[in-house]
Structure formats: C-alpha cells, structure tokens
Design a protein around this motif. Structure first.
Motif, PDB file in Angstrom:
ATOM      1  N   ASN A  86      -7.787  10.355   1.979  1.00  0.00           N
ATOM      2  CA  ASN A  86      -6.727   9.583   2.616  1.00  0.00           C
ATOM      3  C   ASN A  86      -6.842   9.655   4.137  1.00  0.00           C
ATOM      4  O   ASN A  86      -6.663   8.659   4.846  1.00  0.00           O
ATOM      5  CB  ASN A  86      -5.364  10.111   2.164  1.00  0.00           C
ATOM      6  CG  ASN A  86      -4.288   9.047   2.154  1.00  0.00           C
ATOM      7  OD1 ASN A  86      -3.258   9.188   1.505  1.00  0.00           O
ATOM      8  ND2 ASN A  86      -4.498   7.965   2.880  1.00  0.00           N
ATOM      9  N   TRP A 116       2.903   4.137   4.193  1.00  0.00           N
ATOM     10  CA  TRP A 116       2.747   4.154   2.738  1.00  0.00           C
ATOM     11  C   TRP A 116       2.277   5.515   2.253  1.00  0.00           C
ATOM     12  O   TRP A 116       2.674   5.963   1.171  1.00  0.00           O
ATOM     13  CB  TRP A 116       1.764   3.068   2.306  1.00  0.00           C
ATOM     14  CG  TRP A 116       2.343   1.692   2.301  1.00  0.00           C
ATOM     15  CD1 TRP A 116       1.965   0.623   3.067  1.00  0.00           C
ATOM     16  CD2 TRP A 116       3.415   1.223   1.477  1.00  0.00           C
ATOM     17  NE1 TRP A 116       2.737  -0.470   2.782  1.00  0.00           N
ATOM     18  CE2 TRP A 116       3.636  -0.129   1.808  1.00  0.00           C
ATOM     19  CE3 TRP A 116       4.215   1.821   0.511  1.00  0.00           C
ATOM     20  CZ2 TRP A 116       4.616  -0.895   1.196  1.00  0.00           C
ATOM     21  CZ3 TRP A 116       5.195   1.052  -0.103  1.00  0.00           C
ATOM     22  CH2 TRP A 116       5.391  -0.288   0.234  1.00  0.00           C
ATOM     23  N   GLY A 120       4.052   7.795  -0.465  1.00  0.00           N
ATOM     24  CA  GLY A 120       3.308   8.362  -1.586  1.00  0.00           C
ATOM     25  C   GLY A 120       3.492   9.857  -1.703  1.00  0.00           C
ATOM     26  O   GLY A 120       3.674  10.386  -2.821  1.00  0.00           O
ATOM     27  N   PHE A 124       5.077  11.951  -4.661  1.00  0.00           N
ATOM     28  CA  PHE A 124       4.301  13.066  -5.197  1.00  0.00           C
ATOM     29  C   PHE A 124       5.188  14.306  -5.330  1.00  0.00           C
ATOM     30  O   PHE A 124       5.219  14.967  -6.383  1.00  0.00           O
ATOM     31  CB  PHE A 124       3.133  13.330  -4.248  1.00  0.00           C
ATOM     32  CG  PHE A 124       2.371  14.602  -4.492  1.00  0.00           C
ATOM     33  CD1 PHE A 124       1.289  14.620  -5.347  1.00  0.00           C
ATOM     34  CD2 PHE A 124       2.717  15.777  -3.834  1.00  0.00           C
ATOM     35  CE1 PHE A 124       0.569  15.785  -5.561  1.00  0.00           C
ATOM     36  CE2 PHE A 124       2.010  16.942  -4.038  1.00  0.00           C
ATOM     37  CZ  PHE A 124       0.937  16.955  -4.901  1.00  0.00           C
ATOM     38  N   LEU A 426      -1.918   3.041  -3.065  1.00  0.00           N
ATOM     39  CA  LEU A 426      -1.821   4.378  -2.502  1.00  0.00           C
ATOM     40  C   LEU A 426      -0.672   5.160  -3.112  1.00  0.00           C
ATOM     41  O   LEU A 426      -0.834   6.332  -3.505  1.00  0.00           O
ATOM     42  CB  LEU A 426      -1.646   4.276  -0.980  1.00  0.00           C
ATOM     43  CG  LEU A 426      -1.681   5.591  -0.207  1.00  0.00           C
ATOM     44  CD1 LEU A 426      -3.007   6.308  -0.416  1.00  0.00           C
ATOM     45  CD2 LEU A 426      -1.443   5.337   1.277  1.00  0.00           C
ATOM     46  N   VAL A 427       0.490   4.534  -3.225  1.00  0.00           N
ATOM     47  CA  VAL A 427       1.651   5.215  -3.794  1.00  0.00           C
ATOM     48  C   VAL A 427       1.393   5.589  -5.257  1.00  0.00           C
ATOM     49  O   VAL A 427       1.681   6.711  -5.693  1.00  0.00           O
ATOM     50  CB  VAL A 427       2.896   4.326  -3.655  1.00  0.00           C
ATOM     51  CG1 VAL A 427       4.061   4.891  -4.458  1.00  0.00           C
ATOM     52  CG2 VAL A 427       3.289   4.196  -2.186  1.00  0.00           C
ATOM     53  N   ASN A 429      -1.435   6.082  -6.780  1.00  0.00           N
ATOM     54  CA  ASN A 429      -2.454   7.123  -6.916  1.00  0.00           C
ATOM     55  C   ASN A 429      -1.924   8.502  -6.546  1.00  0.00           C
ATOM     56  O   ASN A 429      -2.346   9.512  -7.119  1.00  0.00           O
ATOM     57  CB  ASN A 429      -3.664   6.761  -6.053  1.00  0.00           C
ATOM     58  CG  ASN A 429      -4.471   5.628  -6.636  1.00  0.00           C
ATOM     59  OD1 ASN A 429      -4.560   5.471  -7.849  1.00  0.00           O
ATOM     60  ND2 ASN A 429      -5.050   4.796  -5.783  1.00  0.00           N
ATOM     61  N   TRP A 430      -0.993   8.571  -5.577  1.00  0.00           N
ATOM     62  CA  TRP A 430      -0.373   9.872  -5.278  1.00  0.00           C
ATOM     63  C   TRP A 430       0.450  10.362  -6.473  1.00  0.00           C
ATOM     64  O   TRP A 430       0.474  11.563  -6.778  1.00  0.00           O
ATOM     65  CB  TRP A 430       0.505   9.761  -4.033  1.00  0.00           C
ATOM     66  CG  TRP A 430      -0.229  10.028  -2.754  1.00  0.00           C
ATOM     67  CD1 TRP A 430      -0.633   9.118  -1.821  1.00  0.00           C
ATOM     68  CD2 TRP A 430      -0.658  11.307  -2.255  1.00  0.00           C
ATOM     69  NE1 TRP A 430      -1.294   9.739  -0.787  1.00  0.00           N
ATOM     70  CE2 TRP A 430      -1.317  11.084  -1.027  1.00  0.00           C
ATOM     71  CE3 TRP A 430      -0.554  12.609  -2.735  1.00  0.00           C
ATOM     72  CZ2 TRP A 430      -1.869  12.121  -0.271  1.00  0.00           C
ATOM     73  CZ3 TRP A 430      -1.096  13.648  -1.985  1.00  0.00           C
ATOM     74  CH2 TRP A 430      -1.738  13.404  -0.768  1.00  0.00           C
TER      75      TRP A 430
END
Length: 468
Positions: A86, A116, A120, A124, A426-427, A429-430
């Motif tokens: 990231n 973002w 994320g 998480f 991105l969100v 995947n976190w």
C-alpha cells in the motif's frame, strides 16, 4: 507425545514483536519511496514528508496495536506485507500526480487514495473488534449470497449504474462512485464456504469415470451450472471479463478444495472455455479485447482505432525500464492511460524495473501462501474454506491483472490489490486481510488441555488435539 508438543509449541507463538519489526521495514519502504519520488521528480524531499509519514505510521501502528490486543496469535506476516504494498502504491500514484500537475490543486489521486487507505484501516480495525469468532459468519451463508447477488445487479440498474471504459461495473450515489463487485467477492467467499461445508459429502460422490478422472454425478451439477450462468451474466450484461473469471474461478477452486475431486476442475474448466469461446464469437467487447491481445500492432498507430495504445505503451515502458528501471522521475509512465489504476504495474516496471515487479509478485505470493497456510492449520471446515477462498481471490486477481498488463492473457480491467488507485478495491482488500488474521488467530491459539478427570479413557494427547 513430543512431536505433538513441538507442533503445539510452534502454533502457540504469538510473534507480535516480529510483526512490529516487519511493519517498521514496510513503513521504511512506503515513506522512503515517497521521499524518492520527490527527489527524483522535483529534486528535493517533499515538504509534507513529516505529515505524510506521521499519518502512515499512526495508521499502521494503530492497526498493529489492535491486532496485538484482539488477535494476539494471528499471522505476523500479512499486515507488514500489505503495508509495504500500500505504501509503494501511494508513492507511485503520487509520482503520476506530479507528472499530471494535480498536486498543486490538492486534488491528486494519491491524496484520495490515502483517504481510502484510512477508511480501509478503520474497517480493518472494526472487523477485528466486532468479529471475535469467524464461525459466526456461517450463520449468514444464504444472506451473504443474496447480498452478493443484489450488489452484482446494482450496476445494470438505470439511474445508478455507470459504464466506465466499456464495463458497466460502477454505481454512483450522489458524488460517490463505487464498485459493488469488490464487496460481493467477500460475500461470495462466505456463501461458497457455508454451502460447501453443508453439502460437500454429496458433491464429493463420484459419477462416471473418464480416463483416470471420476466425473461428478449429473444430479450434483446444479451449483456449478448456477455459478456459470452468473459469471456469464456478468460477462454479457456488465461486459466485465475480469470479474466473470474471478467469481467462477473462485467457486471452482473452492469446490475442488472442499471435495478433493479433480473431476470438478475438468467440468468447470470445460464449461468456462466453451462460454468464453461463445463470448468471443458473439459479444463485440470480448471479441475486440481478444483481437487486441493477439495482435496489438494492428490496432496501434495513426490511421487505426488505436485501441491497443495501453498495451503497446506499457510494453515500451517496461522494455525501457529493463532490469533495474530508470528511477523515479526518469521515465514516462504517464504515456500509458490509466497508469495509476489498471496499468500501475507498467509504471513500476518502467521506473523501478523488472526487479521491483518480481519483488511485488513475491509479496503477493506471501499473502496467498499465508492464507493457504492458515487454511491448512484451521480446525474447522468453514474457516478452512473461507481462508482458502480469500487466498484464491488474491491469487486469481493478481494473475489476471499482471497477466493482462504483460500480455500473457487479454486485458480484463481489474485493479492490482493495494497498489492501484481505487477506493472500493482498497477498502474491500483491507477487510479481507482482517478476516484472514481473525481466522489465523483462531487456528494458532493454544488448544485447551483436558484434565485427567475430563480425559476420556484410552485417549492420548494427540487424539485430543485432533478432536478439538
């Protein structure tokens, strides 16, 4: 006895100190890359390096503290690897912003991506705090499936659905754009895992034998036919080859893991190959994508439709970058359209070289390996399948994206996890990393030992471990 004790001793180690050390190295990669972009492009370290670096440190150290408190036995490698990817992605996007002159107006993609990333990390943290036991998700097997179908249908609805670059995979609510498929892939993993845990015994029964492979029974083909129709619907109505391949491939691999029957792979691969061939013949968007992949030079240059410019310019850039790259500020990655999202790998290859791309692929390999390792040591069937499914999501997405950029396969339009610009991806995947950490924490926790009064007659310690 000794072997079991040694195995349990390995599983019970927390390794949070190792995670913190690796996280500091990951922060050095992200902040160092940001500084290198400033020096390479503008000749000086960025003026906001302290604020930028401080915010990254605060975000990731906070994530580490939450992992330490809520999932102390979780895998120590996942968070640092994700942080490094990231951070590097933010630096490359910032470099492209400088080339486009966006940073002076404060509306650069890197600034939005950092926002973002913050969202994320907050999700998480929330996932780890709220979800204390991943097995609770099994209760929502069919609810998650219904939610995934609704999300996949939203982009085709008039009014909120939007078509971008030929694919109708976006929705817009007010001023916010969003890809529902990014959330749908997480819900589908939960749905597939819950369904397969309940029905794997029936699905594992063999039918007719073909050569050396036992094919599944005809009466058991309903689920795979249904998922095939869903994936073909995505391909036809949303014209999104990448998501179609991702969802069907995910279900097929999870079905194989649950049943251990190679026949499912044969049937599923045959079905998708026939569907892809039909799409190539009858769907113009897919036909054009394949033709550009087979002969990009016929679609590049003056006097043509120039639809291969992305692929050809990406090849030029990566060839110019060579093994070690030209260095930040010495390449021309902006010549590739959407280099901050779909083609960020080509920008990295041009300025950081093949070596950096290989390192990135190794990092993704580590995420997949740790996910599959978590699946192996997990003590419940649902957790095994969820961990394996989430790892397969990363494996398929990275293969499809990097394969498309390097012309191994046709372009699909998916984003590179944690590197590419894109808030939805991105969100989501976190959250996926949070789920993997939750499952690995459960899998690596010490197994409760029974007292002599609680231990059944004839059971030894190894038998207890297997039972629990």
């Amino acid at each position: 006895m000794s072997q079991t004790s040694a195995l349990m001793g390995f599983v019970h180690r927390r390794r949070r100190g190792a995670e913190l050390f690796l996280l500091l190295l990951a922060l050095a990669v992200g902040i160092g890359a940001y500084a290198a972009v400033g020096v390479g492009v503008e000749g000086e370290v960025p003026a906001d390096i302290l604020g930028y670096g401080g915010w990254l440190v605060a975000l990731l150290v906070a994530a580490h503290v939450v992992v330490r408190l809520t999932a102390p036995y979780a895998d120590p490698v996942l968070l640092p690897v994700v942080a490094a990817l990231n951070g590097l992605g933010l630096a490359v996007i910032h470099r492209l912003d400088l080339a486009a002159g966006l940073t002076d107006r404060g509306d650069g993609y890197a600034r939005q991506q950092l926002i973002w990333m913050s969202v994320g990390v907050v999700l998480f943290v929330a996932t780890l705090i709220v979800l204390r036991d991943h097995r609770i998700l099994q209760r929502f097997t069919y609810t998650a499936g219904l939610g995934a179908i609704v999300l996949l249908l939203l982009p085709v609805l008039p009014g909120i659905g939007r078509e971008v670059n030929g694919a109708r995979i976006w929705i817009r609510l007010g001023g916010l754009g969003f890809q529902p498929g990014e959330v749908a892939k997480v819900l589908l993993v939960v749905t597939f895992a819950g369904y397969l845990v309940q029905h794997r015994d029936a699905l594992a029964l063999a039918g007719r034998r073909l050569v050396f492979i036992d094919l599944p029974r005809g009466r058991d083909l309903g689920p795979i036919l249904g998922m095939f129709l869903v994936s073909m619907g995505i391909l036809i109505f949303q014209r999104d080859l990448g998501s179609s391949l991702l969802f069907f491939g995910l279900f097929l691999v999870m079905l194989y893991i649950a049943t251990e029957r190679p026949g499912w792979l044969v049937v599923g691969s045959t079905m998708f190959a026939l569907g892809a061939l039909a799409a190539y013949r009858f769907i113009g968007h897919v036909h054009l994508r394949v033709n550009v992949w087979l002969d990009p030079w016929a679609h590049y240059g003056e006097g043509t439709d120039d639809r291969a410019r992305q692929s050809v310019e990406a090849m030029f850039g990566m060839a110019w970058g060579g093994l070690l790259g030209r260095g930040f500020g010495s390449g021309q990655p902006w010549r590739v359209s959407f280099s901050h999202s779909d083609f960020i790998i080509s920008a990295i290859g041009e300025e950081l070289g093949l070596t950096a791309i290989m390192a990135i692929v190794v990092c993704y390999g580590l995420i997949v390996e740790r996910g599959l390792r978590t699946a192996l040591i997990c003590r419940d069937g649902f957790g095994k399948l969820v961990a394996a499914g989430l790892a397969v999501v990363f494996a398929l997405q990275v293969f499809v994206v990097i394969g498309g950029v390097t012309r191994l396969i046709p372009l699909t339009g998916l984003t590179t996890p944690f590197l590419s610009y894109g808030g939805s991806s991105l969100v989501a995947n976190w959250v996926i990393i949070a789920l993997l950490l939750r499952i690995s924490d459960h899998a690596r926790r010490p197994v409760p030992r029974l007292t002599e009064d609680e231990r059944p007659i004839g059971d030894d310690e190894a038998t207890q471990v297997v039972r629990l």
